[in-house]
Design a protein around this motif. Sequence first.
Motif, PDB file in Angstrom:
ATOM      1  N   HIS A  78       0.814  -1.219   0.000  1.00 48.15           N
ATOM      2  CA  HIS A  78       0.000   0.000   0.000  1.00 48.15           C
ATOM      3  C   HIS A  78       0.850   1.273   0.000  1.00 48.15           C
ATOM      4  O   HIS A  78       0.352   2.363   0.249  1.00 48.15           O
ATOM      5  CB  HIS A  78      -0.954  -0.003   1.198  1.00 48.15           C
ATOM      6  N   GLY A  79       2.146   1.118  -0.259  1.00 45.69           N
ATOM      7  CA  GLY A  79       3.026   2.283  -0.363  1.00 45.69           C
ATOM      8  C   GLY A  79       3.394   2.914   0.966  1.00 45.69           C
ATOM      9  O   GLY A  79       3.812   4.069   1.019  1.00 45.69           O
ATOM     10  N   LEU A  80       3.249   2.175   2.064  1.00 46.52           N
ATOM     11  CA  LEU A  80       3.568   2.692   3.396  1.00 46.52           C
ATOM     12  C   LEU A  80       4.887   2.106   3.881  1.00 46.52           C
ATOM     13  O   LEU A  80       5.299   1.024   3.481  1.00 46.52           O
ATOM     14  CB  LEU A  80       2.454   2.351   4.384  1.00 46.52           C
ATOM     15  N   ASP A  81       5.512   2.808   4.808  1.00 47.32           N
ATOM     16  CA  ASP A  81       6.785   2.389   5.375  1.00 47.32           C
ATOM     17  C   ASP A  81       6.595   1.145   6.237  1.00 47.32           C
ATOM     18  O   ASP A  81       5.648   1.058   7.026  1.00 47.32           O
ATOM     19  CB  ASP A  81       7.365   3.539   6.214  1.00 47.32           C
ATOM     20  N   ARG A  82       7.514   0.196   6.103  1.00 47.49           N
ATOM     21  CA  ARG A  82       7.445  -1.055   6.868  1.00 47.49           C
ATOM     22  C   ARG A  82       7.526  -0.830   8.369  1.00 47.49           C
ATOM     23  O   ARG A  82       7.103  -1.671   9.156  1.00 47.49           O
ATOM     24  CB  ARG A  82       8.562  -1.991   6.441  1.00 47.49           C
ATOM     25  N   SER A  83       8.075   0.298   8.793  1.00 44.93           N
ATOM     26  CA  SER A  83       8.208   0.570  10.224  1.00 44.93           C
ATOM     27  C   SER A  83       6.856   0.728  10.920  1.00 44.93           C
ATOM     28  O   SER A  83       6.782   0.724  12.144  1.00 44.93           O
ATOM     29  CB  SER A  83       9.057   1.826  10.452  1.00 44.93           C
ATOM     30  N   LEU A  84       5.778   0.841  10.150  1.00 42.80           N
ATOM     31  CA  LEU A  84       4.439   0.955  10.733  1.00 42.80           C
ATOM     32  C   LEU A  84       3.869  -0.390  11.174  1.00 42.80           C
ATOM     33  O   LEU A  84       2.797  -0.435  11.767  1.00 42.80           O
ATOM     34  CB  LEU A  84       3.481   1.617   9.736  1.00 42.80           C
ATOM     35  N   ALA A  85       4.570  -1.475  10.897  1.00 41.62           N
ATOM     36  CA  ALA A  85       4.097  -2.813  11.273  1.00 41.62           C
ATOM     37  C   ALA A  85       3.827  -2.858  12.778  1.00 41.62           C
ATOM     38  O   ALA A  85       4.619  -2.386  13.581  1.00 41.62           O
ATOM     39  CB  ALA A  85       5.118  -3.876  10.878  1.00 41.62           C
ATOM     40  N   GLY A  86       2.680  -3.409  13.138  1.00 42.34           N
ATOM     41  CA  GLY A  86       2.299  -3.536  14.543  1.00 42.34           C
ATOM     42  C   GLY A  86       1.697  -2.286  15.153  1.00 42.34           C
ATOM     43  O   GLY A  86       1.487  -2.227  16.361  1.00 42.34           O
ATOM     44  N   ARG A  87       1.374  -1.273  14.333  1.00 44.73           N
ATOM     45  CA  ARG A  87       0.863  -0.010  14.876  1.00 44.73           C
ATOM     46  C   ARG A  87      -0.632   0.206  14.653  1.00 44.73           C
ATOM     47  O   ARG A  87      -1.085   1.331  14.607  1.00 44.73           O
ATOM     48  CB  ARG A  87       1.638   1.164  14.277  1.00 44.73           C
ATOM     49  N   ARG A  88      -1.423  -0.822  14.489  1.00 40.84           N
ATOM     50  CA  ARG A  88      -2.883  -0.732  14.374  1.00 40.84           C
ATOM     51  C   ARG A  88      -3.315   0.135  13.198  1.00 40.84           C
ATOM     52  O   ARG A  88      -4.181   0.988  13.310  1.00 40.84           O
ATOM     53  CB  ARG A  88      -3.497  -0.218  15.679  1.00 40.84           C
ATOM     54  N   VAL A  89      -2.674  -0.089  12.049  1.00 38.70           N
ATOM     55  CA  VAL A  89      -2.964   0.676  10.839  1.00 38.70           C
ATOM     56  C   VAL A  89      -3.957  -0.101   9.979  1.00 38.70           C
ATOM     57  O   VAL A  89      -3.848  -1.318   9.847  1.00 38.70           O
ATOM     58  CB  VAL A  89      -1.678   0.959  10.032  1.00 38.70           C
ATOM     59  N   PHE A  90      -4.932   0.608   9.407  1.00 36.19           N
ATOM     60  CA  PHE A  90      -5.841  -0.018   8.460  1.00 36.19           C
ATOM     61  C   PHE A  90      -6.138   0.968   7.347  1.00 36.19           C
ATOM     62  O   PHE A  90      -5.866   2.161   7.452  1.00 36.19           O
ATOM     63  CB  PHE A  90      -7.120  -0.532   9.138  1.00 36.19           C
ATOM     64  N   VAL A  91      -6.657   0.445   6.227  1.00 37.45           N
ATOM     65  CA  VAL A  91      -6.953   1.281   5.077  1.00 37.45           C
ATOM     66  C   VAL A  91      -8.422   1.089   4.696  1.00 37.45           C
ATOM     67  O   VAL A  91      -8.925  -0.033   4.669  1.00 37.45           O
ATOM     68  CB  VAL A  91      -6.026   0.966   3.870  1.00 37.45           C
ATOM     69  N   PHE A  92      -9.099   2.206   4.461  1.00 39.32           N
ATOM     70  CA  PHE A  92     -10.444   2.182   3.877  1.00 39.32           C
ATOM     71  C   PHE A  92     -10.317   2.720   2.468  1.00 39.32           C
ATOM     72  O   PHE A  92      -9.784   3.806   2.263  1.00 39.32           O
ATOM     73  CB  PHE A  92     -11.424   3.050   4.674  1.00 39.32           C
ATOM     74  N   LEU A 103      -2.645   2.286  -6.570  1.00 39.34           N
ATOM     75  CA  LEU A 103      -2.839   2.287  -5.126  1.00 39.34           C
ATOM     76  C   LEU A 103      -1.858   3.227  -4.444  1.00 39.34           C
ATOM     77  O   LEU A 103      -2.217   3.950  -3.519  1.00 39.34           O
ATOM     78  CB  LEU A 103      -2.676   0.875  -4.577  1.00 39.34           C
ATOM     79  N   ALA A 104      -0.611   3.256  -4.903  1.00 42.36           N
ATOM     80  CA  ALA A 104       0.416   4.090  -4.281  1.00 42.36           C
ATOM     81  C   ALA A 104       0.075   5.566  -4.360  1.00 42.36           C
ATOM     82  O   ALA A 104       0.449   6.341  -3.486  1.00 42.36           O
ATOM     83  CB  ALA A 104       1.768   3.830  -4.934  1.00 42.36           C
ATOM     84  N   LYS A 105      -0.657   5.984  -5.389  1.00 42.33           N
ATOM     85  CA  LYS A 105      -1.013   7.397  -5.526  1.00 42.33           C
ATOM     86  C   LYS A 105      -2.499   7.625  -5.283  1.00 42.33           C
ATOM     87  O   LYS A 105      -3.051   8.638  -5.671  1.00 42.33           O
ATOM     88  CB  LYS A 105      -0.603   7.909  -6.904  1.00 42.33           C
ATOM     89  N   ALA A 106      -3.129   6.679  -4.612  1.00 40.95           N
ATOM     90  CA  ALA A 106      -4.572   6.722  -4.408  1.00 40.95           C
ATOM     91  C   ALA A 106      -5.016   7.954  -3.631  1.00 40.95           C
ATOM     92  O   ALA A 106      -4.507   8.239  -2.563  1.00 40.95           O
ATOM     93  CB  ALA A 106      -5.024   5.466  -3.670  1.00 40.95           C
ATOM     94  N   LYS A 107      -5.964   8.665  -4.189  1.00 39.45           N
ATOM     95  CA  LYS A 107      -6.581   9.803  -3.512  1.00 39.45           C
ATOM     96  C   LYS A 107      -7.900   9.378  -2.869  1.00 39.45           C
ATOM     97  O   LYS A 107      -8.533  10.160  -2.203  1.00 39.45           O
ATOM     98  CB  LYS A 107      -6.864  10.927  -4.518  1.00 39.45           C
ATOM     99  N   PHE A 108      -8.279   8.152  -3.114  1.00 37.55           N
ATOM    100  CA  PHE A 108      -9.560   7.657  -2.635  1.00 37.55           C
ATOM    101  C   PHE A 108      -9.395   6.735  -1.442  1.00 37.55           C
ATOM    102  O   PHE A 108     -10.320   6.071  -1.049  1.00 37.55           O
ATOM    103  CB  PHE A 108     -10.280   6.915  -3.763  1.00 37.55           C
ATOM    104  N   ALA A 109      -8.198   6.655  -0.890  1.00 36.39           N
ATOM    105  CA  ALA A 109      -7.936   5.762   0.233  1.00 36.39           C
ATOM    106  C   ALA A 109      -7.632   6.577   1.486  1.00 36.39           C
ATOM    107  O   ALA A 109      -6.922   7.564   1.436  1.00 36.39           O
ATOM    108  CB  ALA A 109      -6.765   4.840  -0.090  1.00 36.39           C
ATOM    109  N   PHE A 110      -8.205   6.140   2.603  1.00 33.67           N
ATOM    110  CA  PHE A 110      -7.879   6.712   3.905  1.00 33.67           C
ATOM    111  C   PHE A 110      -6.984   5.706   4.610  1.00 33.67           C
ATOM    112  O   PHE A 110      -7.418   4.587   4.898  1.00 33.67           O
ATOM    113  CB  PHE A 110      -9.122   6.939   4.755  1.00 33.67           C
TER     114      PHE A 110
END
Length: 162
Positions: A78-92, A103-110
Amino acid sequence: MKLVISGWLTKKGQSTAFSSGKQWHRRYFELWQEPMDGTAALKYFTSDEPHEKPRGIARVHAASSVRVLDDEASLTDHGLDRSLAGRRVFVFQATPAKDKAELAKAKFAFFLEAENASVMHSWVTAISEAIADNRHHAAAGGDGEAGVVGGASGAADLDDLP
């Protein structure tokens, strides 16, 4: 419409002419749903004050998706840094991406982070149920069409303006 869930989440900013999109901002989110036809909308604000105008709104529809990003592979997909692993991150995603580049340039994703696992689970469950309700109503003759306004539309995200 009925308020399904509300609360504070941290949202990743979007890349614009004014911002790199690397900043995360604490925002107040609300998920609203119309029980009669399954339509739903995810709104976000800078505060939890009543009557504040939303900074962004994304319609939840039959093709929407929500996913927990709980390992390095899902984050990098999803184009995010791997250091976010384990930080309760989700994508809508209001509208699914066609491929990894889109997906990497998605303007429609939160991209969202919850304060704890329980809060994240509550949001993912509520959004998943709204998507399922919309699919049910769309299959029964509703439109199920995509609709995004505000920060999720590709217009300048107000989070990133100076």
